[in-house]
Motif scaffolding. Sequence first.
Motif, PDB file in Angstrom:
ATOM      1  N   ALA A 148       0.837  -1.205   0.000  1.00  0.00           N
ATOM      2  CA  ALA A 148       0.000   0.000   0.000  1.00  0.00           C
ATOM      3  C   ALA A 148       0.870   1.253   0.000  1.00  0.00           C
ATOM      4  CB  ALA A 148      -0.930  -0.001   1.201  1.00  0.00           C
ATOM      5  N   GLU A 149       1.968   1.217   0.737  1.00  0.00           N
ATOM      6  CA  GLU A 149       2.870   2.369   0.774  1.00  0.00           C
ATOM      7  C   GLU A 149       3.495   2.620  -0.595  1.00  0.00           C
ATOM      8  OE1 GLU A 149       5.604   1.534   3.963  1.00  0.00           O
ATOM      9  OE2 GLU A 149       3.982   1.438   5.441  1.00  0.00           O
ATOM     10  N   ALA A 150       3.879   1.553  -1.280  1.00  0.00           N
ATOM     11  CA  ALA A 150       4.465   1.695  -2.615  1.00  0.00           C
ATOM     12  C   ALA A 150       3.444   2.249  -3.594  1.00  0.00           C
ATOM     13  CB  ALA A 150       5.008   0.352  -3.099  1.00  0.00           C
ATOM     14  N   PHE A 151       2.216   1.752  -3.514  1.00  0.00           N
ATOM     15  CA  PHE A 151       1.147   2.254  -4.386  1.00  0.00           C
ATOM     16  C   PHE A 151       0.902   3.741  -4.104  1.00  0.00           C
ATOM     17  CE2 PHE A 151      -3.410   2.957  -5.259  1.00  0.00           C
ATOM     18  CZ  PHE A 151      -3.408   2.698  -6.622  1.00  0.00           C
ATOM     19  N   ALA A 152       0.823   4.104  -2.845  1.00  0.00           N
ATOM     20  CA  ALA A 152       0.592   5.498  -2.463  1.00  0.00           C
ATOM     21  C   ALA A 152       1.742   6.388  -2.932  1.00  0.00           C
ATOM     22  CB  ALA A 152       0.411   5.615  -0.952  1.00  0.00           C
ATOM     23  N   ALA A 153       2.961   5.880  -2.874  1.00  0.00           N
ATOM     24  CA  ALA A 153       4.115   6.670  -3.306  1.00  0.00           C
ATOM     25  C   ALA A 153       4.056   6.986  -4.798  1.00  0.00           C
ATOM     26  CB  ALA A 153       5.414   5.933  -2.978  1.00  0.00           C
ATOM     27  N   VAL A 154       3.469   6.097  -5.568  1.00  0.00           N
ATOM     28  CA  VAL A 154       3.327   6.340  -7.003  1.00  0.00           C
ATOM     29  C   VAL A 154       2.134   7.263  -7.275  1.00  0.00           C
ATOM     30  CG1 VAL A 154       2.849   5.247  -9.227  1.00  0.00           C
ATOM     31  CG2 VAL A 154       4.446   4.179  -7.641  1.00  0.00           C
ATOM     32  N   MET A 155       1.054   7.085  -6.540  1.00  0.00           N
ATOM     33  CA  MET A 155      -0.154   7.890  -6.763  1.00  0.00           C
ATOM     34  C   MET A 155      -0.045   9.305  -6.196  1.00  0.00           C
ATOM     35  SD  MET A 155      -2.282   6.389  -8.645  1.00  0.00           S
ATOM     36  CE  MET A 155      -3.689   7.468  -8.454  1.00  0.00           C
ATOM     37  N   ALA A 156       0.655   9.460  -5.081  1.00  0.00           N
ATOM     38  CA  ALA A 156       0.714  10.762  -4.406  1.00  0.00           C
ATOM     39  C   ALA A 156       1.186  11.896  -5.317  1.00  0.00           C
ATOM     40  CB  ALA A 156       1.575  10.669  -3.153  1.00  0.00           C
ATOM     41  N   PRO A 157       2.227  11.713  -6.121  1.00  0.00           N
ATOM     42  CA  PRO A 157       2.648  12.825  -6.987  1.00  0.00           C
ATOM     43  C   PRO A 157       1.568  13.245  -7.990  1.00  0.00           C
ATOM     44  CG  PRO A 157       4.403  11.194  -6.846  1.00  0.00           C
ATOM     45  CD  PRO A 157       3.183  10.601  -6.192  1.00  0.00           C
ATOM     46  N   GLN A 158       0.771  12.295  -8.453  1.00  0.00           N
ATOM     47  CA  GLN A 158      -0.305  12.633  -9.387  1.00  0.00           C
ATOM     48  C   GLN A 158      -1.366  13.484  -8.684  1.00  0.00           C
ATOM     49  OE1 GLN A 158       0.457  11.886 -12.456  1.00  0.00           O
ATOM     50  NE2 GLN A 158       2.182  10.728 -11.672  1.00  0.00           N
ATOM     51  N   THR A 159      -1.730  13.062  -7.490  1.00  0.00           N
ATOM     52  CA  THR A 159      -2.711  13.816  -6.709  1.00  0.00           C
ATOM     53  C   THR A 159      -2.156  15.192  -6.356  1.00  0.00           C
ATOM     54  OG1 THR A 159      -3.593  11.755  -5.831  1.00  0.00           O
ATOM     55  CG2 THR A 159      -4.148  13.773  -4.624  1.00  0.00           C
ATOM     56  N   GLU A 160      -0.872  15.247  -6.022  1.00  0.00           N
ATOM     57  CA  GLU A 160      -0.248  16.532  -5.681  1.00  0.00           C
ATOM     58  C   GLU A 160      -0.260  17.481  -6.874  1.00  0.00           C
ATOM     59  OE1 GLU A 160       3.636  15.618  -4.129  1.00  0.00           O
ATOM     60  OE2 GLU A 160       2.776  14.503  -2.440  1.00  0.00           O
ATOM     61  N   ARG A 161      -0.068  16.958  -8.068  1.00  0.00           N
ATOM     62  CA  ARG A 161      -0.094  17.811  -9.265  1.00  0.00           C
ATOM     63  C   ARG A 161      -1.487  18.401  -9.465  1.00  0.00           C
ATOM     64  NH1 ARG A 161       1.834  14.914 -14.264  1.00  0.00           N
ATOM     65  NH2 ARG A 161       1.686  16.992 -15.155  1.00  0.00           N
TER      66      ARG A 161
END
Length: 149
Positions: free
Chosen positions: A58-71
Motif C-alpha cells: 500500500a505504501e508503494a502504491f501510495a508513493a506512485v499515486m501521491a505525486p499525481q494527486t499533488e499535481r
Amino acid sequence: RVAGQLEGAFPPGIETEGDVEDVLRLVARMILGLHRQPEYLGFLRMVVAEARQFPWIAEAFAAVMAPQTERLTRYLAHLTAVGILDCRNPLLAAHQFMGILNELSLWPWMLGRGSLDIPAEEVVEETIRMFLQHYRRRWSKGQDRDGAG
C-alpha cells in the motif's frame, strides 16, 4: 509496469494547459483510461487484498499515486490563487474530483458489478460540470474577472 502507467497518468504540464474545462477534461479522460486497463485494475485489487498483510504494498502504491494527486492539487490551488476557482482546500477538491470518477468507473468493476451503462464522455462532462458548479469563482455585479470593482 503498472507504476509506469500511474506515473504518466496525468499529462505533463497540466498546470499550464489553458482553459480549466479543457484541463479537467484531459485529467478525467486519463483517469477513466486507467480504469479501462485490466493490468491497473488487477494491480489495484491485489493492493487492496494484500495491504493488510504486507503494508509496504500500500505504501508503494501510495508513493506512485501521491505525486499525481499533488499535481492536481497544485493546479487547483493555482486556479484558486488567480481567482478562477474558489477551493478552500485544494487537496479535498482534488480527491472529490477523482472520487466522482472512481465511483462511476472504478468501484463498480472492483466490486464485480461491471461498468455502469453510462458513456465515458457523459461521465467526463457531468463530472466537470458538477465540480465547477461548486468550485468556480462567482463574480459579483460590478466586479470584473480580475476581482477589481
